[in-house]
Design an enzyme around this catalytic site. Structure first.
Site, short mmCIF file in Angstrom:
data_model
loop_
_atom_site.label_atom_id
_atom_site.label_comp_id
_atom_site.label_asym_id
_atom_site.label_seq_id
_atom_site.Cartn_x
_atom_site.Cartn_y
_atom_site.Cartn_z
N HIS A 87 0.83 -1.21 0.00
CA HIS A 87 0.00 0.00 0.00
C HIS A 87 0.86 1.26 0.00
O HIS A 87 2.03 1.22 0.39
CB HIS A 87 -0.89 0.03 1.24
CG HIS A 87 -2.05 -0.91 1.19
ND1 HIS A 87 -3.09 -0.84 2.08
CD2 HIS A 87 -2.34 -1.92 0.35
CE1 HIS A 87 -3.98 -1.78 1.80
NE2 HIS A 87 -3.54 -2.46 0.76
N SER A 93 -6.69 -6.03 -8.40
CA SER A 93 -7.09 -4.82 -9.13
C SER A 93 -7.05 -3.57 -8.27
O SER A 93 -7.37 -2.48 -8.74
CB SER A 93 -8.48 -5.01 -9.73
OG SER A 93 -9.43 -5.35 -8.74
N GLY A 94 -6.68 -3.69 -7.00
CA GLY A 94 -6.33 -2.53 -6.19
C GLY A 94 -7.48 -1.77 -5.56
O GLY A 94 -8.64 -2.15 -5.67
N GLU A 95 -7.10 -0.67 -4.89
CA GLU A 95 -8.05 0.20 -4.21
C GLU A 95 -7.71 1.65 -4.55
O GLU A 95 -6.55 2.00 -4.72
CB GLU A 95 -7.97 0.04 -2.69
CG GLU A 95 -8.08 -1.38 -2.18
CD GLU A 95 -6.72 -2.04 -2.01
OE1 GLU A 95 -5.67 -1.33 -2.03
OE2 GLU A 95 -6.68 -3.26 -1.86
N ASN A 104 -4.84 3.69 -2.67
CA ASN A 104 -3.42 3.66 -3.03
C ASN A 104 -3.14 4.09 -4.46
O ASN A 104 -2.06 4.60 -4.75
CB ASN A 104 -2.88 2.24 -2.83
CG ASN A 104 -3.12 1.74 -1.44
OD1 ASN A 104 -2.60 2.28 -0.48
ND2 ASN A 104 -3.93 0.69 -1.32
N GLY A 145 -12.71 -12.28 -5.94
CA GLY A 145 -13.85 -12.20 -5.05
C GLY A 145 -15.14 -12.62 -5.73
O GLY A 145 -16.21 -12.55 -5.14
#
Length: 327
Positions: free
Chosen positions: A37, A104-106, A109, A173
């Site tokens: 992160h 695929s991230g957030e 960040n 998910g």
């Protein structure tokens, strides 16, 4: 079955994370996994060092323990060419002990480099697919170029490639990401004890290791463990839709302001009863996962490591076997 220790990079500085990894090896863990992160989830966590520097130092300070990113996003903050180079180097300096976890991230960040984090999950999956194709292309050797809808590569070559390439574990998910993990990954990464994710991964041909994080909060008593998790890790109860979308720690503080201790107890296994920890892990092995990452949100990492070494390690290995085909 392999058992890993989560290095909470949002909660500790780099030197402390390296120390914990060394202690985790001595306690008997098979691998450590570190989050990658730029920001912590909450300001009061107080840390978020560069994961790849920490991993390199861990490789130099340990002898047998595996290392993994949990997980790296190779679509905005990092170009996939940089991730491909970093992972290849980690495989070399660790003598093959490194696993590349990707997802695929957030927004938390990825927005920091000034590029728009896609609102559409579909677009994120398409970008992740292109990123994985670029990583695989570069790992095939030689000079390579790539022109995708979102990502591009121009006449690039990784000069230092290991003979045995790192395993790529793809976070999933749902059905589309499970399919992507089977098609372009070597393994699966998840955070829920959901057998349908493993089933979908296998139905699409996935045969590799299946990683999952188990939320725990070790302390001598349940209340102390739950309070520690409430203070630093209540963001984990906001759900993935929220976790992927909010831009800054202050937003996560607001979104999780109504989380109560009883909510924490429902999500985390708290306290020091080894039987309850075995049952918590069993939910994941019954779902078909075979690489279990123990994610301790309790206040005393050394106490947890000693607890694992003295009371939990042999119990877990002696009584749990991943399900062959979860339904």
């Amino acid at each position: 079955m392999q058992i890993g220790y989560k290095l909470a990079a949002e909660g500790f500085g780099p030197a402390e994370l390296i120390r914990q990894a060394v202690q985790a090896e001595r306690a008997g863990f098979d691998f450590v996994e570190i989050s990658d992160h730029f920001h912590p989830w909450l300001d009061n966590q107080g840390h978020s060092p560069f994961a790849w520097t920490v991993l390199g130092a861990i490789a130099a300070r340990t002898d047998r323990i595996g290392m993994a990113t949990g997980v790296t996003c190779p679509i905005l903050r990092y170009h996939p060419a940089i991730v491909a180079q970093a992972a290849a180097t980690m495989a070399l300096v660790s003598d093959g002990r490194f696993t590349l976890g990707v997802g695929s991230g957030e927004r938390l960040n990825e927005h920091i480099v000034g590029l728009e984090f896609p609102d559409s999950v579909r677009v994120r999956h398409e970008m992740l697919r292109e990123a994985l194709e670029i990583i695989r292309l570069l790992w095939s050797g030689g000079y390579q170029s790539y022109s995708g809808k979102y990502l591009h590569l121009s006449d690039a070559r990784i000069f230092d490639l290991p003979e045995r390439l790192p395993v790529i574990a793809v976070a999933a998910g749902g059905s589309e990401s499970a399919k992507l993990a089977a098609e372009l990954g070597d393994g699966l990464f998840a955070t829920d004890a959901d057998p349908s994710i493993v089933r979908q991964y296998r139905e699409h041909g996935g045969e590799g290791p299946r990683y999952a994080e188990v939320p725990l909060a070790w302390a001598p008593d349940e209340h102390t463990g739950a309070q520690a998790a409430l203070e630093t890790t209540r963001w984990a109860l906001t759900g993935w839709k929220v976790m992927s979308e909010l831009p800054n720690p202050v937003n996560f503080a607001a979104a999780s302001a109504t989380v109560r201790e009883e909510d924490i107890r429902d999500h985390f296994t708290c306290g020091s009863d080894p039987d309850r920890y075995v049952e918590a892990v069993r939910a994941y092995t019954d779902a078909g996962f075979d690489h279990l990452v123990l994610q301790n949100a309790g206040p005393d990492p050394d106490g947890f490591l000693e607890f694992y070494r003295d009371e939990l390690d042999q119990r877990l290995r002696g009584s749990l076997t991943p399900a062959a085909s979860p339904s």
